[in-house]
Motif scaffolding. Structure first.
Motif, PDB file in Angstrom:
ATOM      1  N   GLY A   4      32.093  63.665  15.691  1.00 32.74           N
ATOM      2  CA  GLY A   4      33.307  63.860  16.171  1.00 32.74           C
ATOM      3  C   GLY A   4      33.600  62.665  17.560  1.00 32.74           C
ATOM      4  N   THR A   5      33.399  61.663  17.296  1.00 35.61           N
ATOM      5  CA  THR A   5      33.670  60.562  18.172  1.00 35.61           C
ATOM      6  C   THR A   5      35.136  59.983  17.937  1.00 35.61           C
ATOM      7  OG1 THR A   5      32.518  58.999  16.852  1.00 35.61           O
ATOM      8  CG2 THR A   5      31.104  59.693  18.379  1.00 35.61           C
ATOM      9  N   TYR A  22      33.563  78.064   4.833  1.00 38.72           N
ATOM     10  CA  TYR A  22      33.533  76.671   4.226  1.00 38.72           C
ATOM     11  C   TYR A  22      32.784  76.603   2.801  1.00 38.72           C
ATOM     12  CZ  TYR A  22      34.535  71.838   3.953  1.00 38.72           C
ATOM     13  OH  TYR A  22      35.071  70.803   3.672  1.00 38.72           O
ATOM     14  N   GLU A  70      25.101  63.752   7.581  1.00 39.48           N
ATOM     15  CA  GLU A  70      26.014  65.146   7.939  1.00 39.48           C
ATOM     16  C   GLU A  70      25.559  65.202   9.567  1.00 39.48           C
ATOM     17  OE1 GLU A  70      29.068  66.769   7.673  1.00 39.48           O
ATOM     18  OE2 GLU A  70      28.213  67.967   9.469  1.00 39.48           O
ATOM     19  N   ALA A 111      37.041  63.791   5.353  1.00 40.92           N
ATOM     20  CA  ALA A 111      36.586  63.577   6.684  1.00 40.92           C
ATOM     21  C   ALA A 111      37.034  62.173   7.406  1.00 40.92           C
ATOM     22  CB  ALA A 111      34.884  63.683   6.631  1.00 40.92           C
TER      23      ALA A 111
HETATM   24  C1  SAM Z   1      36.182  69.231   6.353  1.00 41.36           C
HETATM   25  S1  SAM Z   1      34.384  68.859   6.367  1.00 41.36           S
HETATM   26  C2  SAM Z   1      34.124  67.849   4.938  1.00 41.36           C
HETATM   27  C3  SAM Z   1      32.634  68.107   4.266  1.00 41.36           C
HETATM   28  C4  SAM Z   1      32.544  67.601   2.762  1.00 41.36           C
HETATM   29  N1  SAM Z   1      32.685  66.291   2.606  1.00 41.36           N
HETATM   30  C5  SAM Z   1      33.517  68.368   1.679  1.00 41.36           C
HETATM   31  O1  SAM Z   1      34.276  67.455   1.032  1.00 41.36           O
HETATM   32  O2  SAM Z   1      33.589  69.340   1.569  1.00 41.36           O
HETATM   33  C6  SAM Z   1      34.292  67.625   7.478  1.00 41.36           C
HETATM   34  C7  SAM Z   1      32.947  66.992   7.833  1.00 41.36           C
HETATM   35  O3  SAM Z   1      32.906  65.959   8.630  1.00 41.36           O
HETATM   36  C8  SAM Z   1      31.792  65.826   9.632  1.00 41.36           C
HETATM   37  N2  SAM Z   1      32.176  65.078  10.636  1.00 41.36           N
HETATM   38  C9  SAM Z   1      33.011  65.197  11.715  1.00 41.36           C
HETATM   39  N3  SAM Z   1      32.972  64.069  12.538  1.00 41.36           N
HETATM   40  C10 SAM Z   1      32.118  63.332  11.797  1.00 41.36           C
HETATM   41  C11 SAM Z   1      31.633  61.762  12.180  1.00 41.36           C
HETATM   42  N4  SAM Z   1      32.329  61.279  13.076  1.00 41.36           N
HETATM   43  N5  SAM Z   1      30.774  61.265  11.383  1.00 41.36           N
HETATM   44  C12 SAM Z   1      30.468  62.115  10.242  1.00 41.36           C
HETATM   45  N6  SAM Z   1      30.693  63.242  10.118  1.00 41.36           N
HETATM   46  C13 SAM Z   1      31.388  63.940  10.745  1.00 41.36           C
HETATM   47  C14 SAM Z   1      31.913  67.635  10.045  1.00 41.36           C
HETATM   48  O4  SAM Z   1      30.602  67.832  10.620  1.00 41.36           O
HETATM   49  C15 SAM Z   1      32.275  68.314   8.886  1.00 41.36           C
HETATM   50  O5  SAM Z   1      30.922  68.608   8.251  1.00 41.36           O
END
Ligand code: SAM
Length: 247
Positions: A4-5, A22, A70, A111
Motif C-alpha cells: 500500500g504505497t 475474502y 502479494e 488492485a
Molecule cells: C482486492 S484484493 C485483489 C486480490 C486478487 N487479485 C483478486 O482479484 O481477488 C487487493 C490486493 O492488492 C494487494 N495490494 C495492495 N497494495 C498493493 C501494492 N502496492 N502492491 C501489490 N499488491 C498490493 C492487497 O494486499 C490485496 O491482496
C-alpha cells in the motif's frame, strides 16, 4: 512486507483483516476474460497483487507457469494453501523482486487502484519481456439489477474510492490501452452477501459500530428484498479489462 504505497495505504493494507471472508465470497474471473488477458503463446505469467489467488486460480491450467506476488502475508498464506503448486512471493507492484524481462504477461485483478501507478508501471515494464502484455481487470457488480444497486448503495455510501475502474495510465514503453467488458453471473448463497460486504476495504477500515450498522442494513436487505427470498441468488458482474503491450 509493507503493502500500500499508493493512494489510501490503510485501505490497501486492510485486506489482511478479512482473509476468510475474502476467500469465501469474492468472485473469481470468467475464462473468456482471462483468455483475453493472456497471450496464447505466453509461458510465464505474473499475477500481481494476487491476494488469496482468485485470478491466479483462473490462470493455472491456461499457462505453464504462474508466479503470484502479494504483499500481505495473510492473503498470500491463503493463496499457498489453495494453490500449493504456484510460486508465491512477497512483493509489491512497485518492487516485485523479480528479474528483468522474466515474464510474458502480467495480470492485476482488483488492485491497480491501490498502486502508485507511475512506479508500478515502470516496474511492470521492467519485468515484462519485450512484446509482453499487462492486463488490468476489475469485477464490477452489475447495478442494473435493482437489489444489486441497493446492496452497492449500502456498502459504498460515502466511499471516495467506490468508482475506480478507469483505464490505467501507463508510463513509457507501453502501447495504447485496449478495453473490453465481459458480462457473467455468479450463483451465490444469499447468506454470503453479509461477508461479501464485510470483505470490502471500506468496511474493514470503519469503526466497529459503523460497520455493524452497515451489516445490519445488508441483513435487512436480504431478509426483505423479494429477489433475495430464496437461499441462493444470481449476482451479475461485468469484468472490465484493459490490456497494453510493452515495446
Ligand atoms: C482486492 S484484493 C485483489 C486480490 C486478487 N487479485 C483478486 O482479484 O481477488 C487487493 C490486493 O492488492 C494487494 N495490494 C495492495 N497494495 C498493493 C501494492 N502496492 N502492491 C501489490 N499488491 C498490493 C492487497 O494486499 C490485496 O491482496
Amino acid at each position: 512486507m509493507n503493502p500500500g504505497t499508493g493512494p489510501a495505504p490503510d485501505r490497501a493494507r486492510s485486506f489482511s483483516l478479512g482473509v476468510g471472508a475474502y476467500a469465501a465470497t469474492r468472485p473469481g474471473y470468467p475464462t473468456t476474460a482471462v483468455r483475453w488477458a493472456v497471450p496464447r503463446e505466453a509461458r510465464t505469467v505474473l499475477d500481481l497483487a494476487a491476494g488469496t489467488g482468485k485470478l491466479t486460480a483462473a490462470l493455472v491450467g491456461l499457462v505453464p507457469e504462474v508466479i503470484a506476488v502479494e504483499p500481505s502475508d495473510e492473503m498470500r498464506a491463503e493463496l499457498v494453501r489453495a494453490l500449493p503448486g504456484v510460486r508465491a512471493l512477497a512483493g509489491t507492484a512497485e518492487a516485485t523482486g523479480l528479474h528483468d524481462a522474466c515474464v510474458d504477461a502480467v495480470t492485476v485483478g482488483q488492485a491497480w487502484h491501490w498502486f502508485d501507478a507511475a512506479s508500478a508501471s515502470a516496474e511492470i515494464a521492467r519485468v515484462l519481456r519485450p512484446g509482453g502484455r499487462l492486463t488490468v481487470l476489475w469485477n464490477v457488480r452489475d447495478e442494473s439489477e435493482p437489489w444489486v444497486a441497493e446492496f452497492s448503495r449500502i456498502v459504498h455510501r460515502g466511499d471516495d474510492l467506490a468508482d475506480h475502474f478507469d483505464p490505467p495510465v501507463l508510463g513509457p514503453g507501453f502501447g495504447p490501452v485496449e478495453a473490453e467488458r465481459f458480462s457473467w453471473v455468479e450463483r451465490i448463497p444469499t447468506a454470503a452477501l453479509r461477508p461479501l460486504a464485510a470483505s470490502r476495504s471500506f468496511l474493514l477500515t470503519m469503526p466497529d459500530d459503523e460497520r455493524d450498522a452497515r451489516l445490519a442494513e445488508i441483513d435487512e436487505l436480504v431478509a426483505t428484498h423479494p429477489d433475495l427470498a430464496g437461499s441462493e441468488a444470481d449476482l451479475p458482474y461485468v469484468t472490465r479489462a484493459y490490456r497494453a503491450t510493452v515495446s
